[in-house]
Design a protein around this motif. Structure first.
Motif, PDB file in Angstrom:
ATOM      1  N   UNK A 128       0.839  10.723  -1.334  1.00 49.02           N
ATOM      2  CA  UNK A 128       2.002  11.622  -1.370  1.00 49.02           C
ATOM      3  C   UNK A 128       3.204  10.929  -2.014  1.00 49.02           C
ATOM      4  N   UNK A 129       3.413   9.654  -1.703  1.00 56.05           N
ATOM      5  CA  UNK A 129       4.531   8.920  -2.290  1.00 56.05           C
ATOM      6  C   UNK A 129       4.316   8.704  -3.786  1.00 56.05           C
ATOM      7  N   UNK A 130       3.102   8.390  -4.184  1.00 53.93           N
ATOM      8  CA  UNK A 130       2.791   8.209  -5.604  1.00 53.93           C
ATOM      9  C   UNK A 130       3.012   9.519  -6.361  1.00 53.93           C
ATOM     10  N   UNK A 131       2.549  10.626  -5.785  1.00 55.73           N
ATOM     11  CA  UNK A 131       2.742  11.932  -6.431  1.00 55.73           C
ATOM     12  C   UNK A 131       4.228  12.272  -6.555  1.00 55.73           C
ATOM     13  N   UNK A 173       0.853  -1.175   0.000  1.00 59.73           N
ATOM     14  CA  UNK A 173       0.000   0.000   0.000  1.00 59.73           C
ATOM     15  C   UNK A 173       0.897   1.234   0.000  1.00 59.73           C
ATOM     16  N   UNK A 174       0.632   2.156  -0.905  1.00 58.75           N
ATOM     17  CA  UNK A 174       1.437   3.359  -1.041  1.00 58.75           C
ATOM     18  C   UNK A 174       0.570   4.578  -0.768  1.00 58.75           C
ATOM     19  N   UNK A 175       1.141   5.551  -0.100  1.00 62.69           N
ATOM     20  CA  UNK A 175       0.397   6.783   0.177  1.00 62.69           C
ATOM     21  C   UNK A 175       0.294   7.612  -1.102  1.00 62.69           C
TER      22      UNK A 175
END
Length: 73
Positions: free
Chosen positions: A12-15, A8-10
């Motif tokens: 914010x991390x994806x952006x 699971x990725x936040x």
């Protein structure tokens, strides 16, 4: 795949990584387009799903980065 095995990725991390990718892609686009035009070899077909699409050499990342930046966190 079990649900517990998924990552699971936040947002914010994806952006962050989307912004990094777009910056790198567009900064290096000139490398793909500075080669001298030559004959197209193998026009009978291509294994690439992109076919013959080519990005313009003067493309800029600003529109893409603006869109990524507009996604709420």
């Amino acid at each position: 795949m079990k649900e517990s095995d998924r990552n699971e990725y936040s947002l914010a991390l994806i952006k962050h990584w989307m912004t990094e990718f777009l910056g790198r892609f567009f900064r290096n686009q000139f490398k793909r387009s500075v080669a001298v035009n030559g004959p197209k070899v193998g026009s009978g077909g291509s294994l690439s799903p992109r076919g013959d699409w080519r990005a313009p050499s003067d493309a800029e990342a600003r529109a893409w980065l603006d869109e990524v930046g507009s996604v709420p966190e």
